[in-house]
Write a protein that holds these residues in place. Structure first.
Motif, PDB file in Angstrom:
ATOM      1  N   GLU A  73      -8.945   5.782  -4.466  1.00 13.09           N
ATOM      2  CA  GLU A  73      -7.993   4.676  -4.529  1.00 13.09           C
ATOM      3  C   GLU A  73      -7.826   4.163  -5.943  1.00 13.09           C
ATOM      4  O   GLU A  73      -8.761   4.207  -6.730  1.00 13.09           O
ATOM      5  CB  GLU A  73      -8.496   3.538  -3.620  1.00 13.09           C
ATOM      6  N   TYR A 100      -0.922  -0.570  -4.408  1.00  8.18           N
ATOM      7  CA  TYR A 100      -2.288  -0.162  -4.189  1.00  8.18           C
ATOM      8  C   TYR A 100      -2.201   1.250  -3.604  1.00  8.18           C
ATOM      9  O   TYR A 100      -1.629   1.436  -2.530  1.00  8.18           O
ATOM     10  CB  TYR A 100      -2.903  -1.153  -3.206  1.00  8.18           C
ATOM     11  N   HIS A 113       0.825  -1.190   0.000  1.00  7.56           N
ATOM     12  CA  HIS A 113       0.000   0.000   0.000  1.00  7.56           C
ATOM     13  C   HIS A 113       0.870   1.256   0.000  1.00  7.56           C
ATOM     14  O   HIS A 113       1.879   1.294   0.685  1.00  7.56           O
ATOM     15  CB  HIS A 113      -0.893  -0.061   1.242  1.00  7.56           C
TER      16      HIS A 113
END
Ligand code: GDP
Length: 421
Positions: A78, A85, A6
């Protein structure tokens, strides 16, 4: 969710240089916004005489929706690439962008700096780069945007790259940690595909540069810290504070404490993306309900933590600050507004303890009479109202702040020590 590592990404830069459009473009090109949604916004934008601005319009609409508090799902935008990600930790269209950036940039691992080729380095370019550096952004990807407006001129591009590089040197941001890309967010040049309009450029596209970012450092194992963004009353549930978990985890059944309001209770429910969840972790935007807590018991700026390790409340704190811009000099007694996480509190700079040499980090002068633009210093600060804040060495996510006065960011800094009330 995805198994990829992430990344929290901030998108920074001067107003109107194309941040929203770039975010819209990234969401679109990575397939994160369905074509029909874009199409719908395109039509609406055209009706309102904003034809062609659909990407910016998507972002503005999302920002508006959030401001109206239509939904308690305050999830940030996102998208994912081959490697990562991404969560955009800022909403670029937001009117309190700099204030958000204080919290946003401190959470962000890396940032995209958007600089319009036709305008070059502008006041907020400076402000944002300065904050990014003070708040610990690792890498900056510089999108020299609106290349279509300057007819894809290599000379103009080189001039902007040179001006931004000079700015980096001024704030001592290591230029090795920056990459430059000529883009048009509007036309889609060098965003996901190498553009034929810039044959003189053979570097990475924006998406490739995002893929080549280093893997972020793992989060600390600090206790739960959740700064409260808003407090809602939802029928059938009751009082629902919302915010983003900075550190630690929250589980239903946990005993929590809100500081500085100094109330607490047991977590009954946690909601994320409109669904009830048993627990939530760093990066999650949640709404939750705590037994016995009413709407007026807590407020924006409170921090929620475990009852047995409650958030610190500062009587005074020491901090390392860097003065970015101040029309005159800062002396002891100055009382501007400090923005830390979601809190805004007037704080008095009680004493200026040391002036530092920003290049070496060594003490240049003990107890100086004043500090001014460009100076770095250690100061002692007394909040005029209770403020929850943490030493940056223990919980960096809750240990940085910006100092604002006269509508500008005067300084930014990190908390060294907290003397608790
Ligand atoms: P922000 O304030 O930085 O978020 O800027 P916006 O994304 O809202 O863009 C400001 C204006 O510039 C809008 O009218 C956009 O359509 C326009 N714009 C953004 N990127 C580009 C670009 O690459 N080329 C051109 N020609 N216009 C752009």
């Amino acid at each position: 969710m995805s198994d990829k590592p992430h990344q929290n990404l901030a998108v920074i830069g001067h107003v109107d240089h194309g941040k929203s459009t770039m975010v819209g473009r990234l969401l679109f090109e990575t397939g994160s916004v369905p074509e029909h949604v874009i199409e719908q916004h395109r039509e609406e934008a055209e009706e309102k005489g904003k034809g062609g601005f659909e990407f910016a319009y998507v972002m503005d609409n999302l920002a508006e929706e959030r401001e109206r508090g239509v939904t308690i799902d305050i999830a940030h935008q996102e998208f994912d690439t081959d490697e990562y990600y991404f969560t955009i930790v800022d909403c670029p269209g937001h009117r309190d962008f700099v204030k958000n950036m204080i919290t946003g940039a401190s959470q962000a691992d890396n940032a995209v700096l958007v600089v319009a080729a036709d305008d070059g380095v502008a006041p907020q370019t400076r402000e944002h780069v300065f904050l990014a550096r003070t708040l610990g952004i690792d890498e900056l990807i510089v999108a020299v945007n609106k290349m279509d407006v300057v007819d894809y001129s290599e000379d103009t591009y080189k001039q902007v790259v040179s001006d931004v590089t000079d700015l980096f040197k001024q704030v001592q941001f290591n230029t090795d940690d920056a990459s430059f890309i000529p883009t048009s967010a509007f036309e889609g040049d060098n965003v996901s595909e190498a553009s034929e309009n810039t044959p003189w450029y053979d570097g990475e596209t924006l998406l490739e540069a995002l893929n080549s970012l280093p893997v972020p450092e793992p989060p600390t194992d600090a206790p739960l810290r959740l700064p409260i963004q808003d407090v809602y009353t939802i029928s059938g549930i009751g009082t629902v504070p919302v915010g983003r978990i900075e550190t630690g985890t929250m589980n239903t059944g946990d005993n929590v404490s809100f500081q500085p309001s100094d109330v607490g209770g047991e977590v009954k429910t946690i909601e994320m993306h409109h669904e009830e969840v048993p627990s939530a972790e760093p990066g999650d935007n949640v709404g939750f309900n705590v037994r016995g807590i009413g709407k007026d018991d807590i407020r924006r700026g409170d921090v929620c933590g475990p009852a047995d390790e409650p958030p610190s409340v500062a009587e005074t704190f020491t901090a390392q600050v860097v003065v970015m811009q101040h029309p005159s000099v800062i002396t002891a007694g100055y009382t501007p507004v400090f923005h830390a996480h979601t809190a805004q509190v007037a704080c008095t700079i009680e004493s200026i303890d040391k002036k530092m040499d920003p290049a070496s980090g060594e003490v240049a002068e003990e107890n100086p009479d004043f500090i001014q633009s460009g100076d770095a210093a250690v100061v002692t600060v007394r909040p005029q109202k209770p403020l929850s804040i943490e030493p940056s060495s223990e919980i960096p996510e809750l240990g940085s702040f910006a100092v604002r006065d006269m509508g500008q960011t005067i300084a930014a800094g990190k908390v060294l020590d907290v003397n608790e009330a």
